[in-house]
Design a protein around this motif. Sequence first.
Motif, PDB file in Angstrom:
ATOM      1  N   ALA A 135       0.836  -1.212   0.000  1.00 44.63           N
ATOM      2  CA  ALA A 135       0.000   0.000   0.000  1.00 44.63           C
ATOM      3  C   ALA A 135       0.868   1.259   0.000  1.00 44.63           C
ATOM      4  CB  ALA A 135      -0.930  -0.017   1.208  1.00 44.63           C
ATOM      5  N   LEU A 136       1.942   1.244   0.795  1.00 45.24           N
ATOM      6  CA  LEU A 136       2.841   2.409   0.827  1.00 45.24           C
ATOM      7  C   LEU A 136       3.497   2.616  -0.533  1.00 45.24           C
ATOM      8  CD1 LEU A 136       4.479   1.880   4.339  1.00 45.24           C
ATOM      9  CD2 LEU A 136       3.026   3.819   3.667  1.00 45.24           C
ATOM     10  N   GLU A 137       3.900   1.508  -1.135  1.00 45.22           N
ATOM     11  CA  GLU A 137       4.531   1.585  -2.464  1.00 45.22           C
ATOM     12  C   GLU A 137       3.546   2.183  -3.475  1.00 45.22           C
ATOM     13  OE1 GLU A 137       6.295  -1.763  -5.229  1.00 45.22           O
ATOM     14  OE2 GLU A 137       6.879  -2.043  -3.129  1.00 45.22           O
ATOM     15  N   ALA A 138       2.311   1.708  -3.450  1.00 45.62           N
ATOM     16  CA  ALA A 138       1.288   2.201  -4.391  1.00 45.62           C
ATOM     17  C   ALA A 138       1.018   3.687  -4.155  1.00 45.62           C
ATOM     18  CB  ALA A 138       0.003   1.395  -4.217  1.00 45.62           C
ATOM     19  N   LEU A 139       0.989   4.087  -2.899  1.00 44.22           N
ATOM     20  CA  LEU A 139       0.714   5.483  -2.566  1.00 44.22           C
ATOM     21  C   LEU A 139       1.842   6.396  -3.050  1.00 44.22           C
ATOM     22  CD1 LEU A 139      -1.443   7.161  -1.229  1.00 44.22           C
ATOM     23  CD2 LEU A 139      -0.481   6.553   1.016  1.00 44.22           C
ATOM     24  N   VAL A 140       3.085   5.989  -2.808  1.00 47.56           N
ATOM     25  CA  VAL A 140       4.229   6.800  -3.246  1.00 47.56           C
ATOM     26  C   VAL A 140       4.255   6.871  -4.780  1.00 47.56           C
ATOM     27  CG1 VAL A 140       6.762   6.894  -3.356  1.00 47.56           C
ATOM     28  CG2 VAL A 140       5.618   6.461  -1.165  1.00 47.56           C
ATOM     29  N   ALA A 141       3.999   5.743  -5.447  1.00 50.13           N
ATOM     30  CA  ALA A 141       3.985   5.751  -6.925  1.00 50.13           C
ATOM     31  C   ALA A 141       2.913   6.708  -7.426  1.00 50.13           C
ATOM     32  CB  ALA A 141       3.729   4.341  -7.459  1.00 50.13           C
ATOM     33  N   HIS A 142       1.765   6.695  -6.776  1.00 51.08           N
ATOM     34  CA  HIS A 142       0.675   7.601  -7.160  1.00 51.08           C
ATOM     35  C   HIS A 142       1.088   9.063  -6.959  1.00 51.08           C
ATOM     36  CE1 HIS A 142      -3.312   9.434  -7.405  1.00 51.08           C
ATOM     37  NE2 HIS A 142      -3.020  10.040  -6.286  1.00 51.08           N
ATOM     38  N   LEU A 143       1.703   9.367  -5.818  1.00 51.25           N
ATOM     39  CA  LEU A 143       2.081  10.754  -5.522  1.00 51.25           C
ATOM     40  C   LEU A 143       3.174  11.232  -6.477  1.00 51.25           C
ATOM     41  CD1 LEU A 143       2.022  10.463  -1.623  1.00 51.25           C
ATOM     42  CD2 LEU A 143       0.489  11.875  -3.011  1.00 51.25           C
ATOM     43  N   GLU A 144       4.110  10.317  -6.805  1.00 52.97           N
ATOM     44  CA  GLU A 144       5.197  10.701  -7.723  1.00 52.97           C
ATOM     45  C   GLU A 144       4.679  10.947  -9.129  1.00 52.97           C
ATOM     46  OE1 GLU A 144       9.050   8.545  -5.619  1.00 52.97           O
ATOM     47  OE2 GLU A 144       7.966   7.486  -7.209  1.00 52.97           O
ATOM     48  N   ALA A 145       3.610  10.261  -9.497  1.00 52.35           N
ATOM     49  CA  ALA A 145       3.061  10.388 -10.854  1.00 52.35           C
ATOM     50  C   ALA A 145       2.132  11.583 -10.999  1.00 52.35           C
ATOM     51  CB  ALA A 145       2.321   9.109 -11.234  1.00 52.35           C
ATOM     52  N   ARG A 146       1.802  12.215  -9.851  1.00 58.29           N
ATOM     53  CA  ARG A 146       0.865  13.340  -9.882  1.00 58.29           C
ATOM     54  C   ARG A 146       1.453  14.537 -10.610  1.00 58.29           C
ATOM     55  NH1 ARG A 146      -1.214  14.844  -3.979  1.00 58.29           N
ATOM     56  NH2 ARG A 146       0.922  15.526  -3.997  1.00 58.29           N
TER      57      ARG A 146
END
Length: 148
Positions: A135-146
């Motif tokens: 979940a943390l990995e998915a969240l960071v990937a999402h934030l980096e892609a924003r």
Amino acid sequence: MFSLLVLNGPNLNLLGTRQPEIYGTTTLAEIEADCVARGERLGARVTCLQSNHEGTLIDAIHAARGTHDGIVLNAGAYTHTSVALMDAIASVGLPVVELHLSNIHAREPFRHRSYVAPVALGQICGFGPRGYGLALEALVAHLEARPA
Ligand code: CA2
């Protein structure tokens, strides 16, 4: 550096001490330590909170606005009951990854409905404690892609 909140709801403080056949033997303290370590590797500051009280969880979600970039939320049984939690998540507009240790869709029918899911970025369930890292990995990937 991203700041992420790992929020755990009712009874999850009992992890590792009761019903290991369902929830495993890992304690919440161990999961939280792993989350902080995983956060460091992902370049994120992780803070953790657990409460057995719906209002405290709602307060924590409100307070996360302006202090955190996203939330990993295991709302425990409130997942299946709390319109108030759903409204809180929708009101802060932060990305929330819904997390469950067990596969809620393979359990009793009342666990199949989630009030968190419609306002979450996505859901991870069924992978035990490992799910928190995912979940943390998915969240960071999402934030980096924003977009900036
Ligand atoms: O699978 C999950 O993570 C759940 O969110 C856990 C909740 C349950 O109500 C959800 O349907 C799915 C229950 C957490 C209870 O945690 C305990 C841990 C150890 C001993 C007893 C309860």
